[in-house]
Design a protein around this motif. Structure first.
Motif, short mmCIF file in Angstrom:
data_model
loop_
_atom_site.label_atom_id
_atom_site.label_comp_id
_atom_site.label_asym_id
_atom_site.label_seq_id
_atom_site.Cartn_x
_atom_site.Cartn_y
_atom_site.Cartn_z
N LEU A 122 10.63 20.31 8.34
CA LEU A 122 9.78 19.14 8.57
C LEU A 122 9.21 18.64 7.25
O LEU A 122 9.18 17.44 6.99
CB LEU A 122 8.64 19.46 9.56
N GLU A 123 8.79 19.56 6.41
CA GLU A 123 8.27 19.16 5.10
C GLU A 123 9.32 18.36 4.33
O GLU A 123 9.03 17.28 3.80
CB GLU A 123 7.88 20.42 4.32
N ASP A 124 10.55 18.84 4.32
CA ASP A 124 11.62 18.13 3.61
C ASP A 124 11.85 16.74 4.21
O ASP A 124 12.05 15.76 3.49
CB ASP A 124 12.94 18.93 3.68
N ALA A 125 11.82 16.65 5.55
CA ALA A 125 12.09 15.38 6.22
C ALA A 125 10.98 14.38 5.93
O ALA A 125 11.24 13.18 5.72
CB ALA A 125 12.24 15.61 7.72
N ILE A 126 9.73 14.84 5.91
CA ILE A 126 8.59 13.96 5.61
C ILE A 126 8.73 13.38 4.20
O ILE A 126 8.59 12.17 3.98
CB ILE A 126 7.25 14.74 5.76
N VAL A 127 9.05 14.25 3.25
CA VAL A 127 9.20 13.81 1.85
C VAL A 127 10.34 12.80 1.75
O VAL A 127 10.21 11.72 1.13
CB VAL A 127 9.45 15.03 0.93
N ARG A 128 11.46 13.10 2.41
CA ARG A 128 12.63 12.23 2.34
C ARG A 128 12.32 10.86 2.95
O ARG A 128 12.67 9.82 2.39
CB ARG A 128 13.79 12.91 3.08
N LEU A 129 11.64 10.86 4.09
CA LEU A 129 11.34 9.60 4.78
C LEU A 129 10.39 8.72 3.96
O LEU A 129 10.61 7.52 3.82
CB LEU A 129 10.75 9.89 6.16
N HIS A 130 9.34 9.32 3.40
CA HIS A 130 8.42 8.52 2.59
C HIS A 130 9.11 7.97 1.34
O HIS A 130 8.85 6.84 0.93
CB HIS A 130 7.19 9.34 2.18
N ARG A 131 10.00 8.77 0.75
CA ARG A 131 10.72 8.28 -0.44
C ARG A 131 11.61 7.10 -0.06
O ARG A 131 11.73 6.14 -0.80
CB ARG A 131 11.55 9.40 -1.05
N LEU A 132 12.23 7.19 1.11
CA LEU A 132 13.12 6.12 1.58
C LEU A 132 12.32 4.85 1.85
O LEU A 132 12.69 3.75 1.40
CB LEU A 132 13.83 6.59 2.86
N VAL A 133 11.22 4.99 2.60
CA VAL A 133 10.45 3.81 3.03
C VAL A 133 9.58 3.27 1.89
O VAL A 133 9.33 2.07 1.82
CB VAL A 133 9.59 4.17 4.27
N GLY A 134 9.17 4.16 1.01
CA GLY A 134 8.34 3.73 -0.12
C GLY A 134 6.91 3.43 0.24
O GLY A 134 6.22 2.67 -0.43
N ASN A 135 6.42 4.05 1.34
CA ASN A 135 5.06 3.73 1.80
C ASN A 135 4.01 4.74 1.35
O ASN A 135 2.82 4.53 1.62
CB ASN A 135 5.02 3.55 3.32
N ALA A 136 4.43 5.82 0.71
CA ALA A 136 3.42 6.78 0.23
C ALA A 136 3.99 7.63 -0.90
O ALA A 136 5.17 7.99 -0.89
CB ALA A 136 2.97 7.69 1.37
N VAL A 137 3.13 7.93 -1.84
CA VAL A 137 3.48 8.86 -2.92
C VAL A 137 3.51 10.28 -2.36
O VAL A 137 2.55 10.69 -1.68
CB VAL A 137 2.42 8.78 -4.05
N VAL A 138 4.61 10.98 -2.57
CA VAL A 138 4.69 12.36 -2.06
C VAL A 138 4.73 13.40 -3.17
O VAL A 138 4.60 14.59 -2.90
CB VAL A 138 5.93 12.55 -1.14
N ASP A 139 4.91 12.95 -4.39
CA ASP A 139 4.97 13.92 -5.49
C ASP A 139 3.59 14.52 -5.73
O ASP A 139 2.57 13.83 -5.61
CB ASP A 139 5.47 13.24 -6.78
N ASP A 140 3.59 15.80 -6.06
CA ASP A 140 2.34 16.50 -6.35
C ASP A 140 1.32 16.37 -5.22
O ASP A 140 0.13 16.15 -5.46
CB ASP A 140 1.73 15.99 -7.66
N ARG A 141 1.81 16.44 -4.01
CA ARG A 141 0.93 16.41 -2.84
C ARG A 141 1.16 17.67 -2.01
O ARG A 141 2.29 18.16 -1.92
CB ARG A 141 1.25 15.20 -1.94
N TYR A 142 0.12 18.15 -1.38
CA TYR A 142 0.25 19.21 -0.38
C TYR A 142 0.40 18.55 0.98
O TYR A 142 -0.29 17.57 1.26
CB TYR A 142 -0.97 20.14 -0.39
N ILE A 143 1.29 19.08 1.81
CA ILE A 143 1.46 18.51 3.15
C ILE A 143 0.86 19.47 4.17
O ILE A 143 1.11 20.67 4.15
CB ILE A 143 2.96 18.26 3.45
N VAL A 144 0.03 18.89 5.04
CA VAL A 144 -0.56 19.67 6.14
C VAL A 144 -0.13 19.01 7.44
O VAL A 144 -0.32 17.79 7.61
CB VAL A 144 -2.10 19.68 6.05
N VAL A 145 0.46 19.77 8.34
CA VAL A 145 0.90 19.21 9.63
C VAL A 145 -0.22 19.41 10.65
O VAL A 145 -0.96 20.40 10.59
CB VAL A 145 2.23 19.87 10.10
N GLY A 146 -0.38 18.44 11.54
CA GLY A 146 -1.41 18.53 12.57
C GLY A 146 -0.89 18.17 13.95
O GLY A 146 0.19 17.58 14.08
#
Lengths: 391, 391
Positions: B73-97
């Motif tokens: 899921l972490e990989d998919a979130i990063v990939r999707l944001h990079r594709l869409v360009g709607n959020a910076v994902v580099d140097d971020r911690y991901i927390v799922v809720g």
């Protein structure tokens, strides 16, 4: 956590050279049952089409209060309890939660009174489940607060209270009833996570006002985070549902769907093959836990280093034979000379959970009996070695 | 709720004979996208074997803090944001809720200070998401409390605060920035649930300290209850993870697994077929929402009964063309003579959510634009009829 937190300890000096791999028996992750589900193969897999389970809502039946509970899960819960005989389901409202952890908090919310000037006291008899205190107090609510050991609670002096009765008890496996006197002011929550035939003889259907169970301990599917409460009072069920609505707008439909499928499989297998099939999950689980407890008692042996509680054989109405309790945790006690059971085992790179976290004494250590086979075997080997070395 | 509660209103006198079926546009249940997922068929179904995803824990990579987040899921979130360009994902911690609802509360917990003598004030600019006040206050926490409209908050007078910036804003679709002056004392939460190309031109990757998204609005899978936060500060991510641990011992692995599969499918389809395929979810979603908004504006027409906000066309870097915002909700305003927009529509058995719940005025009514096609068509027909009748 609470069943799953990660721990980090280096090996201390132990006389074995210090190169022992870590055996982590602190969390209660129920990986013991994985081989069973692997063996069941395609029978227990679920398939979810991309266009299904997309709504916040579930198509609940008239009169139901939990608007996000899938009807197929509700049916499966009722069917499973009727089969096992461990809980009364008639005239009960069912509330689904993200594990029993969320239901515990929903129950505190439902049983407290926002109009009250003081938070209601929450107690449980020591040794109590180690997570109750923190789960009660982390948000510093004005609705409720942790008030410690129920054995020491004086309702006449300290006023209204909620008592959590965890039976069979985590950590020590005992069957429990409420202990606080003056129940006129008290409200009860029954946490029955472990009241399943693999852990405990089922001698009657539990019949309490508010009781909850969890899929984690029922079948070992902890990752699904599904719990369910059986609630007598409609208003309490409505308030619990409201809590879960505000807390997470319901509960994963994907997990509810999977839980329903797996519960249905348990019931179908039982109906078709009965207890005598190696596919009967509870029969299988009971024998597995019996073996583990026998091996543990053997490893402890006649040593006076450690002891674990003794349990009486009782008739189990589900299994149709007498069986002993085989709790999910061993409540290990070390001998009089050892002050801290956890420190002793940590020298051999075995982790358990310190008795102090359960409102008890450091002489006790909770050890998970639910690890995978290889981890459990390593634990027994190391216990034997410790005995030889320390005695 | 909060997006999904059930409502029960009888038809009032309306001049149409009173036999109109109920059109419930109060909740934001995103059923609009179901036909897309139906059309995708086998491509988007998931299969979960009974022996998988059983553990509380996930096999997280070194350095990660969210111990229950599936790496896929972490990989998919990063990939999707990079594709869409709607959020910076580099140097971020991901927390799922468990949905963004749980993450909002995790953020309040993480940004407040238990040692503080007073609860920290939580504000958001009106009209704010109707659930923030209740989600903040239902447990009467001593850590934080709802303090209303951020436009009226005086930090110099009232002290430390958390401002929730919801952009694009629910209910009115506006792009937002923080409004409270004296940000030295303030902490920000960015709720970006609707910052996806079907609703809003993507003109830059959001780059905030704490921002969260939800699967519910990204693809319409509200039933899965999956949200994720992108967090710059490690200690904040650790505290948010701790909240979710105490609140529900993690998040459904089944839903995480399904979310990852569906996100991967979105990315794979985009990679293979680009924007020009009718299978491109965001392109499809954007055109669908554009049609709905056009039909709504047509139905309101030149009438002076109602109005909805106007939006400027902007270049969307993801779609590679200019597009207008097409918000998930219409923030309907009635004319000067009508005091209560909700009462007017309720006479015709249409439900929306009253402006007062958003800290605004009863002249406003929030109307979901995410209903199924047939419900939306019925709504337009009835709106036309109301116009003819009332004018």
């Amino acid at each position: 956590m609470c069943g799953a937190e990660t721990t980090n300890h280096s090996t201390e000096s132990n006389g074995f050279g210090g190169n022992l791999s870590l055996i982590d028996l602190d969390p209660g992750n129920p990986t013991v049952f994985e081989p069973y589900w692997r063996r069941m193969g395609d029978k227990c897999r679920v398939v979810i089409p991309g266009c299904e389970l997309m709504s916040y809502k579930a198509a609940t039946k008239p009169g139901k209060v939990c608007w996000f509970l899938l009807p197929e899960l509700e049916d499966a819960i009722v069917r499973l309890h009727r089969l096992v005989g461990n809980a009364v389901v008639d005239d009960r409202y069912i509330v689904v939660g993200t594990g029993s952890t969320q239901l515990y908090q929903a129950a505190l919310y439902a049983l407290s009174n926002p109009a009250s000037l003081k938070p209601i006291n929450v107690v449980s008899a020591a040794p109590y489940y180690s997570c109750y205190p923190e789960e009660t107090d982390y948000l510093c609510s004005r609705l409720y607060k942790w008030a410690g050991d129920a054995n020491e609670y004086n309702a006449n002096k300290s006023g209204p209270f909620i008592e959590v009765v965890n039976s069979p008890n985590n950590p020590n496996g005992s069957l429990r009833e409420s202990v606080v006197k003056d129940c006129g002011q008290g409200k009860l929550i029954h946490d029955l996570a472990y009241y399943w035939p693999q852990f405990m003889p089922i001698n009657r259907p539990a019949d309490h006002d508010l009781m909850y169970f969890t899929f984690s301990k029922c079948t070992g599917h902890a990752g699904s985070r599904i719990g369910w409460a059986l609630v007598k009072d409609r208003e309490v069920a409505i308030k619990m549902t409201k809590y879960i609505e505000l807390n997470s707008i319901g509960v994963s439909k994907d997990s509810q769907f999977r839980t329903a499928k797996i519960m249905e499989l348990l019931c179908n297998e039982h109906k078709e093959f009965g207890l005598n099939s190696s596919n009967n999950f509870f029969e299988y689980g009971n024998r597995l836990m019996a073996q583990r407890w026998e091996s543990l008692r053997e490893a402890i042996g006649s040593s006076d280093l450690f002891s674990v509680p003794s349990f009486e054989r009782q008739y189990c109405f589900f299994l149709g034979r007498p069986t002993k309790p085989y709790p999910a945790f061993a409540w290990l006690k070390c001998n009089e000379e050892t002050e801290d059971c956890g420190s002793l085992l940590r020298r051999y790179n075995i982790l358990g959970r310190n008795g102090k976290r359960f409102g008890a004494d450091a002489k006790y250590l909770r050890i998970s009996m639910l690890s995978s086979d290889d981890v459990f075997e390593d634990f027994l080997d190391r216990l034997n070695a410790i005995r030889l070395f320390e005695e």
